[in-house]
Design a protein around this motif. Structure first.
Motif, PDB file in Angstrom:
ATOM      1  N   GLU A  67       0.836  -1.214   0.000  1.00 45.26           N
ATOM      2  CA  GLU A  67       0.000   0.000   0.000  1.00 45.26           C
ATOM      3  C   GLU A  67       0.863   1.252   0.000  1.00 45.26           C
ATOM      4  O   GLU A  67       0.513   2.250  -0.627  1.00 45.26           O
ATOM      5  CB  GLU A  67      -0.926   0.048   1.232  1.00 45.26           C
ATOM      6  CG  GLU A  67      -1.897  -1.101   1.347  1.00 45.26           C
ATOM      7  CD  GLU A  67      -1.237  -2.391   1.846  1.00 45.26           C
ATOM      8  OE1 GLU A  67      -1.763  -3.461   1.541  1.00 45.26           O
ATOM      9  OE2 GLU A  67      -0.171  -2.324   2.502  1.00 45.26           O
ATOM     10  N   TRP A 118     -11.472  10.585  -6.928  1.00 43.63           N
ATOM     11  CA  TRP A 118     -11.611   9.489  -7.885  1.00 43.63           C
ATOM     12  C   TRP A 118     -12.620   9.760  -8.994  1.00 43.63           C
ATOM     13  O   TRP A 118     -12.542   9.188 -10.070  1.00 43.63           O
ATOM     14  CB  TRP A 118     -11.759   8.126  -7.235  1.00 43.63           C
ATOM     15  CG  TRP A 118     -12.961   7.763  -6.416  1.00 43.63           C
ATOM     16  CD1 TRP A 118     -12.978   7.526  -5.084  1.00 43.63           C
ATOM     17  CD2 TRP A 118     -14.302   7.526  -6.871  1.00 43.63           C
ATOM     18  NE1 TRP A 118     -14.237   7.182  -4.674  1.00 43.63           N
ATOM     19  CE2 TRP A 118     -15.074   7.161  -5.746  1.00 43.63           C
ATOM     20  CE3 TRP A 118     -14.921   7.577  -8.125  1.00 43.63           C
ATOM     21  CZ2 TRP A 118     -16.422   6.862  -5.827  1.00 43.63           C
ATOM     22  CZ3 TRP A 118     -16.273   7.273  -8.198  1.00 43.63           C
ATOM     23  CH2 TRP A 118     -17.007   6.938  -7.058  1.00 43.63           C
ATOM     24  N   GLY A 166      -9.510   0.352  -7.997  1.00 39.71           N
ATOM     25  CA  GLY A 166      -8.142   0.854  -8.215  1.00 39.71           C
ATOM     26  C   GLY A 166      -7.880   2.158  -7.500  1.00 39.71           C
ATOM     27  O   GLY A 166      -6.732   2.583  -7.382  1.00 39.71           O
ATOM     28  N   ALA A 167      -8.930   2.792  -7.019  1.00 40.46           N
ATOM     29  CA  ALA A 167      -8.792   4.102  -6.383  1.00 40.46           C
ATOM     30  C   ALA A 167      -9.011   4.016  -4.880  1.00 40.46           C
ATOM     31  O   ALA A 167      -9.252   5.013  -4.226  1.00 40.46           O
ATOM     32  CB  ALA A 167      -9.793   5.079  -6.996  1.00 40.46           C
ATOM     33  N   TYR A 168      -8.871   2.806  -4.332  1.00 39.60           N
ATOM     34  CA  TYR A 168      -9.279   2.638  -2.933  1.00 39.60           C
ATOM     35  C   TYR A 168      -8.464   3.470  -1.960  1.00 39.60           C
ATOM     36  O   TYR A 168      -8.895   3.728  -0.848  1.00 39.60           O
ATOM     37  CB  TYR A 168      -9.270   1.157  -2.540  1.00 39.60           C
ATOM     38  CG  TYR A 168      -7.910   0.526  -2.441  1.00 39.60           C
ATOM     39  CD1 TYR A 168      -7.308   0.304  -1.204  1.00 39.60           C
ATOM     40  CD2 TYR A 168      -7.223   0.154  -3.591  1.00 39.60           C
ATOM     41  CE1 TYR A 168      -6.056  -0.272  -1.122  1.00 39.60           C
ATOM     42  CE2 TYR A 168      -5.980  -0.417  -3.508  1.00 39.60           C
ATOM     43  CZ  TYR A 168      -5.398  -0.626  -2.276  1.00 39.60           C
ATOM     44  OH  TYR A 168      -4.155  -1.190  -2.206  1.00 39.60           O
ATOM     45  N   LEU A 169      -7.278   3.914  -2.408  1.00 35.56           N
ATOM     46  CA  LEU A 169      -6.472   4.732  -1.497  1.00 35.56           C
ATOM     47  C   LEU A 169      -6.711   6.225  -1.695  1.00 35.56           C
ATOM     48  O   LEU A 169      -6.131   7.041  -1.002  1.00 35.56           O
ATOM     49  CB  LEU A 169      -4.980   4.434  -1.707  1.00 35.56           C
ATOM     50  CG  LEU A 169      -4.494   3.068  -1.224  1.00 35.56           C
ATOM     51  CD1 LEU A 169      -3.053   2.833  -1.640  1.00 35.56           C
ATOM     52  CD2 LEU A 169      -4.624   2.964   0.286  1.00 35.56           C
ATOM     53  N   ARG A 170      -7.559   6.570  -2.650  1.00 37.40           N
ATOM     54  CA  ARG A 170      -7.726   7.988  -2.981  1.00 37.40           C
ATOM     55  C   ARG A 170      -8.998   8.546  -2.343  1.00 37.40           C
ATOM     56  O   ARG A 170      -9.942   7.818  -2.061  1.00 37.40           O
ATOM     57  CB  ARG A 170      -7.818   8.151  -4.504  1.00 37.40           C
ATOM     58  CG  ARG A 170      -6.731   7.424  -5.242  1.00 37.40           C
ATOM     59  CD  ARG A 170      -5.720   8.315  -5.872  1.00 37.40           C
ATOM     60  NE  ARG A 170      -6.328   9.379  -6.654  1.00 37.40           N
ATOM     61  CZ  ARG A 170      -5.857  10.620  -6.676  1.00 37.40           C
ATOM     62  NH1 ARG A 170      -4.841  10.948  -5.953  1.00 37.40           N
ATOM     63  NH2 ARG A 170      -6.440  11.522  -7.430  1.00 37.40           N
ATOM     64  N   VAL A 187       2.062   1.849  -3.466  1.00 36.92           N
ATOM     65  CA  VAL A 187       0.988   2.436  -4.279  1.00 36.92           C
ATOM     66  C   VAL A 187       0.862   3.930  -3.946  1.00 36.92           C
ATOM     67  O   VAL A 187       0.781   4.774  -4.834  1.00 36.92           O
ATOM     68  CB  VAL A 187      -0.362   1.723  -4.031  1.00 36.92           C
ATOM     69  CG1 VAL A 187      -1.497   2.427  -4.773  1.00 36.92           C
ATOM     70  CG2 VAL A 187      -0.295   0.258  -4.468  1.00 36.92           C
ATOM     71  N   ALA A 188       0.875   4.243  -2.666  1.00 36.59           N
ATOM     72  CA  ALA A 188       0.721   5.638  -2.245  1.00 36.59           C
ATOM     73  C   ALA A 188       1.874   6.509  -2.763  1.00 36.59           C
ATOM     74  O   ALA A 188       1.689   7.691  -3.042  1.00 36.59           O
ATOM     75  CB  ALA A 188       0.652   5.723  -0.722  1.00 36.59           C
ATOM     76  N   ALA A 204      -4.927   4.887  -9.529  1.00 35.04           N
ATOM     77  CA  ALA A 204      -4.086   5.208  -8.379  1.00 35.04           C
ATOM     78  C   ALA A 204      -3.106   6.336  -8.702  1.00 35.04           C
ATOM     79  O   ALA A 204      -2.251   6.654  -7.885  1.00 35.04           O
ATOM     80  CB  ALA A 204      -3.336   3.953  -7.915  1.00 35.04           C
ATOM     81  N   ARG A 205      -3.236   6.932  -9.896  1.00 31.21           N
ATOM     82  CA  ARG A 205      -2.365   8.044 -10.308  1.00 31.21           C
ATOM     83  C   ARG A 205      -0.880   7.712 -10.237  1.00 31.21           C
ATOM     84  O   ARG A 205      -0.109   8.410  -9.575  1.00 31.21           O
ATOM     85  CB  ARG A 205      -2.606   9.254  -9.394  1.00 31.21           C
ATOM     86  CG  ARG A 205      -3.964   9.855  -9.549  1.00 31.21           C
ATOM     87  CD  ARG A 205      -3.838  11.032 -10.445  1.00 31.21           C
ATOM     88  NE  ARG A 205      -5.083  11.755 -10.512  1.00 31.21           N
ATOM     89  CZ  ARG A 205      -5.156  13.073 -10.588  1.00 31.21           C
ATOM     90  NH1 ARG A 205      -4.054  13.783 -10.567  1.00 31.21           N
ATOM     91  NH2 ARG A 205      -6.312  13.653 -10.695  1.00 31.21           N
ATOM     92  N   SER A 221       2.263   1.535  -9.531  1.00 31.50           N
ATOM     93  CA  SER A 221       1.091   0.684  -9.788  1.00 31.50           C
ATOM     94  C   SER A 221       1.496  -0.497 -10.653  1.00 31.50           C
ATOM     95  O   SER A 221       2.273  -0.336 -11.587  1.00 31.50           O
ATOM     96  CB  SER A 221       0.012   1.442 -10.561  1.00 31.50           C
ATOM     97  OG  SER A 221      -0.882   2.079  -9.722  1.00 31.50           O
TER      98      SER A 221
END
Ligand code: ATP
Length: 238
Positions: A75, A113, A104-108, A78-79, A154-155, A83
């Motif tokens: 994670e 998103w 795919g955007a779960y951290l944003r 990813v942050a 996830a940019r 990706s």
């Protein structure tokens, strides 16, 4: 000496129990480039991607954007802007295209998103058309687009692409590699693993040839594409 590479892998060793799949691999990925890793089945390409992503534990140094990734979990990577588009695509077949993208955007943040989703749909109009369709019913090429789109949610600054052309017809492979080139133009740095060596070298800046867990050859992709020792084994003859 030029600027430090975005990704700098040194002496990477990855094992599956007693099997050493990577035996001291060093690769550099400069910012803004496409770097490809080619090699036969079992050479260690997927293992390399999973090690950089932090899916697999490894020994050696991985430096990303000037900082060590030692001890940084998946994670956290990813942050930081890494990706992975995995070889098997790992889509949720019984979920819709849009739900797969949202995962795919779960951290944003939620506000963020929406804009990212729109950007992915602009890049892949086919996915917008099919946003309510179940992912498992997409064609192979569409599924690969969805897997790439999900990673883009996830940019990422660094995109790890594991065999995006696997199982796709030649014309679709072309489309996918064109997308990879567009991503580079938009400022995404790409580490590309491919068995389809000739096509991937044609769009790459640098290349590494992996053989049984070691780098056998590296250099500008144009030079690797002409290397005579490779033409027979990897490039399908002269
Ligand atoms: P392919 O193109 O077939 O995916 P690859 O170059 O990606 O090949 P890897 O999948 O990284 O190769 O495999 C490298 C080596 O590690 C192979 O010898 C493989 O058998 C071994 N290996 C991979 N995964 C495992 C595992 N889970 N357990 C044991 N050995 C493994």
């Amino acid at each position: 000496t030029g600027p430090a590479p975005l990704l700098d892998v040194r002496d990477l060793v990855t094992r599956y129990g007693r099997v050493e799949a990577l035996s001291g691999v060093s690769i550099q990925v400069p910012a803004g480039q496409i770097v490809s890793v080619i090699g036969a089945n079992g050479a260690g390409k997927t293992t390399l991607m999973n090690s950089v992503m932090g899916v697999l534990p490894s020994a050696g140094q991985i430096t990303y954007a000037g900082a060590s990734l030692q001890g940084v979990p998946l994670e956290g990577r990813v942050a930081r802007g890494i990706s992975l588009v995995p070889e098997r695509r790992d889509l949720f077949a019984s979920m819709t295209v849009q739900d797969n993208l949202q995962l795919g955007a779960y951290l944003r943040r939620r506000e963020a998103w929406r804009a990212d989703l729109d950007a992915v749909y602009t890049r892949f109009p086919r996915l917008r058309e099919r946003r309510a369709q179940l992912a498992g019913t997409l064609s192979g090429g569409e599924q690969q687009m969805l897997a790439i789109g999900r990673a883009l949610m996830a940019r990422p600054k660094l995109l790890l692409l594991d065999e995006p052309s696997l199982g796709l017809a030649p014309l679709i492979v072309r489309d996918i590699l064109n997308i990879v080139q567009q991503l580079r133009q938009d400022g995404v740095t790409v580490l590309l693993v491919e068995q389809n060596a000739r096509a991937s070298l044609a769009i790459s800046d640098q290349a590494y040839v992996l053989e049984t867990g070691q780098v056998k050859l590296s250099g500008p992709a144009s030079a690797i594409a002409k290397d005579e020792s490779l033409t027979a084994s990897y490039l399908g003859g002269a």
